[in-house]
Motif scaffolding. Sequence first.
Motif, short mmCIF file in Angstrom:
data_model
loop_
_atom_site.label_atom_id
_atom_site.label_comp_id
_atom_site.label_asym_id
_atom_site.label_seq_id
_atom_site.Cartn_x
_atom_site.Cartn_y
_atom_site.Cartn_z
N THR A 16 0.93 -0.94 -0.18
CA THR A 16 0.28 -0.38 0.46
C THR A 16 0.68 1.27 0.11
O THR A 16 0.62 2.52 -0.73
N ARG A 17 2.32 1.46 1.06
CA ARG A 17 2.72 2.33 1.23
C ARG A 17 4.51 1.61 0.69
O ARG A 17 5.19 0.51 1.17
N VAL A 18 5.30 1.64 0.75
CA VAL A 18 6.65 2.29 0.04
C VAL A 18 7.46 3.25 1.35
O VAL A 18 7.50 4.18 0.87
N ILE A 19 8.57 2.91 1.71
CA ILE A 19 9.09 3.18 2.40
C ILE A 19 10.48 3.63 1.59
O ILE A 19 10.71 3.45 1.51
N SER A 20 11.06 5.09 2.04
CA SER A 20 11.74 5.14 1.11
C SER A 20 12.20 6.34 2.76
O SER A 20 11.85 7.60 3.36
N LEU A 21 14.12 6.78 2.59
CA LEU A 21 15.00 7.94 3.09
C LEU A 21 14.99 8.83 2.56
O LEU A 21 15.10 8.19 1.56
N LEU A 22 14.86 10.37 3.05
CA LEU A 22 15.29 11.00 1.41
C LEU A 22 15.75 12.18 3.06
O LEU A 22 15.74 13.00 4.22
N PHE A 23 16.53 12.87 2.09
CA PHE A 23 17.91 14.55 2.06
C PHE A 23 16.46 15.75 2.84
O PHE A 23 15.89 15.99 1.94
N LEU A 24 16.76 15.69 3.63
CA LEU A 24 16.02 17.40 3.37
C LEU A 24 16.79 17.99 3.12
O LEU A 24 17.79 18.29 3.35
N VAL A 25 15.20 19.09 2.79
CA VAL A 25 16.32 20.52 2.08
C VAL A 25 15.36 21.58 1.86
O VAL A 25 14.53 21.97 2.31
N ASP A 26 16.50 22.67 1.93
CA ASP A 26 15.68 23.78 2.09
C ASP A 26 15.23 24.33 0.57
O ASP A 26 14.81 23.63 -0.13
N ASP A 27 14.74 25.80 0.56
CA ASP A 27 14.36 26.66 -0.87
C ASP A 27 15.21 26.09 -1.93
O ASP A 27 14.32 26.40 -3.05
N HIS A 28 16.72 26.52 -0.96
CA HIS A 28 18.01 26.45 -2.68
C HIS A 28 17.82 24.96 -2.74
O HIS A 28 19.17 24.79 -3.50
N ASP A 29 17.08 24.24 -2.51
CA ASP A 29 17.94 22.26 -2.81
C ASP A 29 19.25 22.18 -2.17
O ASP A 29 19.68 20.88 -2.63
N GLU A 30 19.67 22.96 -1.07
CA GLU A 30 20.46 22.41 -0.18
C GLU A 30 19.74 21.59 1.01
O GLU A 30 19.35 22.08 1.45
N LYS A 31 21.34 21.09 1.29
CA LYS A 31 20.14 20.00 2.64
C LYS A 31 21.19 20.80 4.08
O LYS A 31 21.48 20.96 3.96
N VAL A 32 19.87 20.54 4.77
CA VAL A 32 19.67 21.12 6.24
C VAL A 32 20.77 20.07 6.77
O VAL A 32 20.52 18.86 7.21
N LEU A 33 21.71 20.64 7.60
CA LEU A 33 22.13 20.01 8.49
C LEU A 33 21.75 20.61 9.99
O LEU A 33 20.75 21.34 10.41
N ASP A 34 22.24 18.92 11.16
CA ASP A 34 21.69 19.43 12.08
C ASP A 34 23.01 19.61 13.17
O ASP A 34 23.15 20.12 13.04
N GLY A 35 22.31 19.97 14.39
CA GLY A 35 23.17 20.11 15.42
C GLY A 35 24.49 20.07 14.84
O GLY A 35 25.92 21.11 15.67
N ASP A 36 24.49 19.06 14.62
CA ASP A 36 26.13 18.46 14.92
C ASP A 36 26.30 18.37 13.35
O ASP A 36 27.78 17.88 13.63
N GLY A 37 25.76 19.21 12.40
CA GLY A 37 26.78 18.99 11.17
C GLY A 37 26.45 17.98 9.86
O GLY A 37 26.85 18.14 9.12
N ASN A 38 25.28 16.96 10.52
CA ASN A 38 24.93 16.02 9.70
C ASN A 38 23.65 16.22 8.91
O ASN A 38 23.27 16.66 9.42
N PRO A 39 23.86 15.82 7.78
CA PRO A 39 22.43 15.89 6.72
C PRO A 39 21.28 15.82 7.29
O PRO A 39 21.57 14.15 8.47
N VAL A 40 20.33 16.36 7.71
CA VAL A 40 19.47 15.81 8.48
C VAL A 40 18.10 14.90 7.39
O VAL A 40 18.16 15.27 5.95
N VAL A 41 17.92 13.26 8.05
CA VAL A 41 17.49 12.60 6.61
C VAL A 41 15.72 12.59 7.67
O VAL A 41 15.99 11.92 9.04
N LEU A 42 14.90 12.44 6.91
CA LEU A 42 13.82 11.64 7.26
C LEU A 42 13.53 10.36 6.77
O LEU A 42 14.13 10.44 5.16
N MET A 43 12.41 10.39 6.99
CA MET A 43 12.19 8.17 6.46
C MET A 43 10.19 8.81 6.24
O MET A 43 9.37 9.12 6.89
#
Length: 406
Positions: free
Chosen positions: A164-191
């Motif tokens: 019914t649904r397929v799971i995927s990992l995705l990088f969170l990006v901003d309005d300029h399609d740049e990866k959003v980083l967390d407090g440790d400087g790592n890309p934020v990954v959404l599921m």
Amino acid sequence: MTTTTGAPPTTRAESQAEQIAKWVEVTRSLQPLVESEREESYRDASVTSRVVQAWKDAGLYRAQLPVELGGDGIDNVVLINIIEEIARQDASAGWTFGVSASGTTIAGVLLDKDSYLEIIGPDGDGLACGFANGMPPGTAKKVDGGYLVKTDPMPFGSATLHTTRVISLLFLVDDHDEKVLDGDGNPVVLMAYIDVKNVEWLNDWYASGLASTGSGHLKILEHVLEDKWFAHPETRIPGTPFAQEFWTPSILSHVGVALGLAKRALEEAAKATKNKRRGAVADLDKDAHFLYEFGRIEAAYQAARAFCLKAYQDAWDAAEAGTFNQSHINRIDQSNYYLTSLLNDIVSTAALWCGSGVVPRDGVVARIVADARVVMNHLVSDPQQLIKVTPSILDIWRDETKVNKC
């Protein structure tokens, strides 16, 4: 991480042994259908929808749902027995059932209750799964109504054709399609869980083993996905299956398939040597070399099976008690590696004693050998998994208060 809130233990009318006997009998009754559909499944590189529907109709997919959600409330050990039996019939079928059953449980770990219930539907047999490891193949950008998501082709879409649904990992990006980083400087990954209407399958699975699992590449088409379809584990619904974190159900299907392959290999060797001559050996049944080798690999199967089932029983009991933690995941990883490390010996030794039975390319023995090789090469069975968990196991053996519980 320790789970601090567990579901109260379920009062079962049936014992675990009775549940195993019941569900294995149901599963075995579908073997003629699985076997009759095998040729079409192999041709299309995917288990047929008729087989998947038969599993649904038999209640196999909702068996582990808590009773209050319409399931039978079976535990890890009973579910492994079901997967083992399907994989004994056909490893591709076992893999397809296992990853879709465990993948749907994972959805209950990650999504809120309303989203999860929408996936499984009123009959409790809707499915969700996909490859949610490694490098994220796509991006998600916050927009009105949710996130704009899209991906490049991603591999290992096992069983997703039936979901019914397929799971995927995705990088969170901003309005300029740049990866959003967390407090440790790592890309934020959404599921994220994607409606199959926004999925394109590339149908490029031409595998040497597990050939009918539909495990080729797929891609997520660009579209807006609502917030509710992104993982929010802090809103996890109650229930023991969902209190075991992400990794526990992920490995369960691998254990079941490996056990099913080992069991069928032993069956085939036992049948192939009954009242048979081989070369100068007049009666393989009485040959000391055969008896020694069969006894040895049968013991390996029994030992690995017992280890895996104990690791999964311990995890279930801890989840019920609200004491589930990383040590249970480590034991599951260790037992899975142990099982897989023995699989080559069990299958290759059994195949040797099957003699000319291994020669037909489309025969049972040749298929077992090919399927086992793919199972053994999977990342979750790699030696690095054992290396990763061994330091914490060493700590147990160095602690006098814990070593007697090993």
